[in-house]
Design a protein around this motif. Structure first.
Motif, PDB file in Angstrom:
ATOM      1  N   LYS A   5       0.850  -1.178   0.000  1.00  0.00           N
ATOM      2  CA  LYS A   5       0.000   0.000   0.000  1.00  0.00           C
ATOM      3  C   LYS A   5       0.891   1.235   0.000  1.00  0.00           C
ATOM      4  CE  LYS A   5      -3.716   2.224   2.465  1.00  0.00           C
ATOM      5  NZ  LYS A   5      -4.546   2.266   3.663  1.00  0.00           N
ATOM      6  N   GLY A   6       0.608   2.165  -0.841  1.00  0.00           N
ATOM      7  CA  GLY A   6       1.397   3.393  -0.915  1.00  0.00           C
ATOM      8  C   GLY A   6       0.882   4.438   0.056  1.00  0.00           C
ATOM      9  N   PHE A   7       1.805   5.154   0.652  1.00  0.00           N
ATOM     10  CA  PHE A   7       1.461   6.242   1.561  1.00  0.00           C
ATOM     11  C   PHE A   7       1.976   7.540   0.971  1.00  0.00           C
ATOM     12  CE2 PHE A   7       1.788   2.624   4.462  1.00  0.00           C
ATOM     13  CZ  PHE A   7       0.567   2.712   5.106  1.00  0.00           C
ATOM     14  N   THR A   8       1.193   8.561   1.110  1.00  0.00           N
ATOM     15  CA  THR A   8       1.655   9.874   0.679  1.00  0.00           C
ATOM     16  C   THR A   8       2.269  10.588   1.875  1.00  0.00           C
ATOM     17  OG1 THR A   8      -0.481  10.860   1.127  1.00  0.00           O
ATOM     18  CG2 THR A   8      -0.096  10.061  -1.123  1.00  0.00           C
ATOM     19  N   PHE A   9       3.144  11.506   1.621  1.00  0.00           N
ATOM     20  CA  PHE A   9       3.877  12.199   2.691  1.00  0.00           C
ATOM     21  C   PHE A   9       2.953  12.904   3.681  1.00  0.00           C
ATOM     22  CE2 PHE A   9       6.371  15.664   4.479  1.00  0.00           C
ATOM     23  CZ  PHE A   9       7.476  14.959   4.938  1.00  0.00           C
ATOM     24  N   PRO A  10       1.938  13.659   3.237  1.00  0.00           N
ATOM     25  CA  PRO A  10       1.074  14.339   4.218  1.00  0.00           C
ATOM     26  C   PRO A  10       0.302  13.372   5.109  1.00  0.00           C
ATOM     27  CG  PRO A  10       0.814  15.328   2.063  1.00  0.00           C
ATOM     28  CD  PRO A  10       1.638  14.092   1.878  1.00  0.00           C
ATOM     29  N   ASN A  11       0.037  12.156   4.645  1.00  0.00           N
ATOM     30  CA  ASN A  11      -0.707  11.205   5.470  1.00  0.00           C
ATOM     31  C   ASN A  11       0.156  10.637   6.594  1.00  0.00           C
ATOM     32  OD1 ASN A  11      -2.937  11.564   3.900  1.00  0.00           O
ATOM     33  ND2 ASN A  11      -2.593   9.761   2.640  1.00  0.00           N
ATOM     34  N   ILE A  12       1.455  10.550   6.387  1.00  0.00           N
ATOM     35  CA  ILE A  12       2.341   9.972   7.400  1.00  0.00           C
ATOM     36  C   ILE A  12       2.696  11.002   8.457  1.00  0.00           C
ATOM     37  CG2 ILE A  12       4.580   8.905   7.784  1.00  0.00           C
ATOM     38  CD1 ILE A  12       4.445   7.835   4.953  1.00  0.00           C
ATOM     39  N   PHE A  13       3.078  12.190   8.039  1.00  0.00           N
ATOM     40  CA  PHE A  13       3.538  13.234   8.947  1.00  0.00           C
ATOM     41  C   PHE A  13       2.465  14.303   9.100  1.00  0.00           C
ATOM     42  CE2 PHE A  13       7.378  11.463   7.075  1.00  0.00           C
ATOM     43  CZ  PHE A  13       8.064  11.111   8.225  1.00  0.00           C
ATOM     44  N   PRO A  14       2.293  14.814  10.313  1.00  0.00           N
ATOM     45  CA  PRO A  14       1.296  15.876  10.494  1.00  0.00           C
ATOM     46  C   PRO A  14       1.746  17.151   9.774  1.00  0.00           C
ATOM     47  CG  PRO A  14       2.572  15.566  12.498  1.00  0.00           C
ATOM     48  CD  PRO A  14       2.977  14.478  11.542  1.00  0.00           C
ATOM     49  N   PRO A  15       0.814  17.987   9.405  1.00  0.00           N
ATOM     50  CA  PRO A  15       1.209  19.228   8.711  1.00  0.00           C
ATOM     51  C   PRO A  15       2.003  20.138   9.638  1.00  0.00           C
ATOM     52  CG  PRO A  15      -1.121  19.252   9.240  1.00  0.00           C
ATOM     53  CD  PRO A  15      -0.627  17.867   9.584  1.00  0.00           C
ATOM     54  N   SER A  16       2.889  20.904   9.041  1.00  0.00           N
ATOM     55  CA  SER A  16       3.717  21.801   9.837  1.00  0.00           C
ATOM     56  C   SER A  16       2.845  22.914  10.421  1.00  0.00           C
ATOM     57  CB  SER A  16       4.822  22.396   8.977  1.00  0.00           C
ATOM     58  OG  SER A  16       4.260  23.156   7.936  1.00  0.00           O
ATOM     59  N   PRO A  17       3.232  23.427  11.594  1.00  0.00           N
ATOM     60  CA  PRO A  17       2.423  24.494  12.195  1.00  0.00           C
ATOM     61  C   PRO A  17       2.436  25.748  11.324  1.00  0.00           C
ATOM     62  CG  PRO A  17       4.473  24.189  13.390  1.00  0.00           C
ATOM     63  CD  PRO A  17       4.389  23.087  12.378  1.00  0.00           C
ATOM     64  N   LYS A  18       1.326  26.421  11.321  1.00  0.00           N
ATOM     65  CA  LYS A  18       1.218  27.637  10.507  1.00  0.00           C
ATOM     66  C   LYS A  18       2.035  28.753  11.143  1.00  0.00           C
ATOM     67  CE  LYS A  18      -2.784  26.253   8.337  1.00  0.00           C
ATOM     68  NZ  LYS A  18      -3.049  26.081   7.040  1.00  0.00           N
ATOM     69  N   PRO A  19       2.712  29.547  10.325  1.00  0.00           N
ATOM     70  CA  PRO A  19       3.488  30.646  10.897  1.00  0.00           C
ATOM     71  C   PRO A  19       2.560  31.700  11.504  1.00  0.00           C
ATOM     72  CG  PRO A  19       3.474  30.782   8.510  1.00  0.00           C
ATOM     73  CD  PRO A  19       2.812  29.488   8.872  1.00  0.00           C
ATOM     74  N   SER A  20       3.048  32.335  12.548  1.00  0.00           N
ATOM     75  CA  SER A  20       2.238  33.368  13.188  1.00  0.00           C
ATOM     76  C   SER A  20       2.132  34.586  12.283  1.00  0.00           C
ATOM     77  CB  SER A  20       2.850  33.765  14.530  1.00  0.00           C
ATOM     78  OG  SER A  20       4.127  34.316  14.305  1.00  0.00           O
ATOM     79  N   LEU A  21       1.063  35.312  12.459  1.00  0.00           N
ATOM     80  CA  LEU A  21       0.819  36.459  11.596  1.00  0.00           C
ATOM     81  C   LEU A  21       1.635  37.681  12.001  1.00  0.00           C
ATOM     82  CD1 LEU A  21      -3.042  36.091  11.208  1.00  0.00           C
ATOM     83  CD2 LEU A  21      -1.259  35.444   9.583  1.00  0.00           C
ATOM     84  N   THR A  22       2.149  37.692  13.231  1.00  0.00           N
ATOM     85  CA  THR A  22       2.940  38.841  13.655  1.00  0.00           C
ATOM     86  C   THR A  22       4.329  38.755  13.027  1.00  0.00           C
ATOM     87  OG1 THR A  22       3.674  37.677  15.613  1.00  0.00           O
ATOM     88  CG2 THR A  22       1.723  39.047  15.841  1.00  0.00           C
ATOM     89  N   ARG A  23       4.794  39.858  12.549  1.00  0.00           N
ATOM     90  CA  ARG A  23       6.121  39.891  11.925  1.00  0.00           C
ATOM     91  C   ARG A  23       7.146  40.380  12.929  1.00  0.00           C
ATOM     92  NH1 ARG A  23       6.085  41.323   5.701  1.00  0.00           N
ATOM     93  NH2 ARG A  23       4.253  40.162   5.112  1.00  0.00           N
ATOM     94  N   LEU A  24       8.280  39.746  12.925  1.00  0.00           N
ATOM     95  CA  LEU A  24       9.352  40.174  13.808  1.00  0.00           C
ATOM     96  C   LEU A  24      10.051  41.384  13.210  1.00  0.00           C
ATOM     97  CD1 LEU A  24      10.874  36.716  14.694  1.00  0.00           C
ATOM     98  CD2 LEU A  24       9.402  38.132  16.109  1.00  0.00           C
ATOM     99  N   ARG A  25      10.286  42.375  14.044  1.00  0.00           N
ATOM    100  CA  ARG A  25      10.982  43.561  13.567  1.00  0.00           C
ATOM    101  C   ARG A  25      12.474  43.276  13.495  1.00  0.00           C
ATOM    102  NH1 ARG A  25       9.572  47.820  17.654  1.00  0.00           N
ATOM    103  NH2 ARG A  25       8.835  46.085  18.874  1.00  0.00           N
ATOM    104  N   PRO A  26      13.130  43.652  12.413  1.00  0.00           N
ATOM    105  CA  PRO A  26      14.576  43.431  12.346  1.00  0.00           C
ATOM    106  C   PRO A  26      15.295  44.319  13.350  1.00  0.00           C
ATOM    107  CG  PRO A  26      13.850  44.711  10.462  1.00  0.00           C
ATOM    108  CD  PRO A  26      12.610  44.299  11.208  1.00  0.00           C
ATOM    109  N   PHE A  27      16.360  43.803  13.917  1.00  0.00           N
ATOM    110  CA  PHE A  27      17.139  44.596  14.870  1.00  0.00           C
ATOM    111  C   PHE A  27      18.609  44.441  14.550  1.00  0.00           C
ATOM    112  CE2 PHE A  27      16.819  40.413  16.618  1.00  0.00           C
ATOM    113  CZ  PHE A  27      18.059  40.170  17.178  1.00  0.00           C
ATOM    114  N   LYS A  28      19.382  45.427  14.929  1.00  0.00           N
ATOM    115  CA  LYS A  28      20.807  45.399  14.688  1.00  0.00           C
ATOM    116  C   LYS A  28      21.509  44.876  15.932  1.00  0.00           C
ATOM    117  CE  LYS A  28      20.778  49.210  11.432  1.00  0.00           C
ATOM    118  NZ  LYS A  28      21.254  50.555  11.131  1.00  0.00           N
ATOM    119  N   ALA A  29      22.437  43.953  15.727  1.00  0.00           N
ATOM    120  CA  ALA A  29      23.188  43.403  16.847  1.00  0.00           C
ATOM    121  C   ALA A  29      24.599  43.968  16.805  1.00  0.00           C
ATOM    122  CB  ALA A  29      23.226  41.884  16.762  1.00  0.00           C
ATOM    123  N   TYR A  30      25.050  44.462  17.918  1.00  0.00           N
ATOM    124  CA  TYR A  30      26.387  45.031  18.011  1.00  0.00           C
ATOM    125  C   TYR A  30      27.226  44.204  18.980  1.00  0.00           C
ATOM    126  CZ  TYR A  30      24.327  49.103  15.780  1.00  0.00           C
ATOM    127  OH  TYR A  30      23.689  49.931  14.913  1.00  0.00           O
TER     128      TYR A  30
END
Length: 68
Positions: A5-30
């Motif tokens: 029996k063939g298995f497809t990838f999405p059936n074996i592994f759960p879907p990846s979590p959805k990215p959050s809608l908030t965007r991270l602000r870029p910051f400068k590291a010194y």
């Protein structure tokens, strides 16, 4: 023969979590610690290098004396 029996990838592994809608602000590291060549003078490295250099000098002296 057995049926396979063939298995497809999405059936074996759960879907990846959805990215959050908030965007991270870029910051400068010194870096507050500037690079210094003196940082390479680690006591362990100096000790090992001194031992190796000392053995090489002793070998040269023994070679001149004809011991080796």
């Amino acid at each position: 023969m057995r049926k396979t029996k063939g298995f497809t990838f999405p059936n074996i592994f759960p879907p990846s979590p959805k990215p959050s809608l908030t965007r991270l602000r870029p910051f400068k590291a010194y870096s507050f610690v500037p690079f210094s060549p003196l940082a390479m003078l680690d006591p362990t490295i100096i000790t090992i290098g001194g031992i190796v250099l000392g053995i090489a000098i002793i070998e040269c002296i023994l070679e001149r004396w004809g011991v080796i």
